[in-house]
Design an enzyme around this catalytic site. Structure first.
Site, short mmCIF file in Angstrom:
data_model
loop_
_atom_site.label_atom_id
_atom_site.label_comp_id
_atom_site.label_asym_id
_atom_site.label_seq_id
_atom_site.Cartn_x
_atom_site.Cartn_y
_atom_site.Cartn_z
N HIS A 77 0.84 -1.19 0.00
CA HIS A 77 0.00 0.00 0.00
C HIS A 77 0.88 1.25 0.00
O HIS A 77 1.90 1.28 0.68
CB HIS A 77 -0.89 0.02 1.26
CG HIS A 77 -1.90 -1.06 1.29
ND1 HIS A 77 -1.62 -2.32 1.78
CD2 HIS A 77 -3.19 -1.08 0.90
CE1 HIS A 77 -2.70 -3.07 1.67
NE2 HIS A 77 -3.66 -2.34 1.15
N GLU A 114 8.67 -0.94 4.32
CA GLU A 114 9.34 0.34 4.14
C GLU A 114 10.69 0.35 4.89
O GLU A 114 11.69 0.84 4.36
CB GLU A 114 8.43 1.47 4.63
CG GLU A 114 7.27 1.76 3.70
CD GLU A 114 6.16 0.69 3.66
OE1 GLU A 114 5.36 0.71 2.72
OE2 GLU A 114 6.11 -0.17 4.57
N ASP A 128 27.27 0.81 -4.31
CA ASP A 128 27.43 1.54 -5.56
C ASP A 128 28.53 2.59 -5.46
O ASP A 128 29.35 2.73 -6.37
CB ASP A 128 26.12 2.21 -5.96
CG ASP A 128 26.24 2.97 -7.26
OD1 ASP A 128 26.72 2.39 -8.25
OD2 ASP A 128 25.87 4.16 -7.28
#
Length: 159
Positions: A77, A114, A128
């Site tokens: 959601h 989350e 990265d």
């Protein structure tokens, strides 16, 4: 164990209807680790990386990722997060960084995904930014640490 809530009676993927659930304060925290060479860790900690403040960039990436979880994970959601926090703990003895994320809101569904997304993307961002220096880095141990709120109340991972 209960049945999967994201599968309907026909076995099809299904976004759970939370419209009848009561709103409550929801909080979840998660962690992830990134292991690296001692030289890479020292470079990050000293602030001497040529790409700048690696921790600041990874923190922002984690916060942004938490806010985008419903765009990344099918059937999640979209949530109005009230707080996202991403912190780092340097563990020089084990040549790794622990990423801890916390997400909060008042709503009808939890924020575990989350928190996991924030910790994961922060780890990926560290990778990265440092891959040219240390391509052998390893991301491990991503998991939910705690969750609070909803009908199941408080849950905490075993140490």
């Amino acid at each position: 164990m209960s049945s999967f809530s994201h599968v309907n009676q026909s076995g099809e993927a299904n976004m759970v209807d939370v419209s009848d659930k009561q709103q409550s304060k929801r909080v979840a925290s998660a962690e992830s680790f990134i292991e690296m060479s001692a030289e890479t860790l020292a470079l990050i900690v000293s602030g001497g990386h040529h790409k700048g403040d690696v921790f600041a960039t990874a923190r922002i990436a984690g916060i942004q990722a938490a806010k985008q979880t419903s765009m990344l994970i099918p059937l999640c959601h979209p949530l109005m997060l009230s707080k996202v926090q991403v912190d780092f703990e340097v563990d020089a003895d084990n040549q790794r960084i622990r990423i801890i994320s916390t997400c909060k809101l008042t709503g009808q569904t939890g924020v575990e995904m989350e928190a996991l997304t924030a910790a994961s993307v922060a780890a990926l961002t560290l990778f990265d930014m440092c891959k040219a220096v240390d391509p052998a880095m390893v991301i491990t141990g991503t998991r939910v640490l705690t969750k609070e709120g909803g009908k199941t109340g408080h849950w905490q991972a075993n140490s």
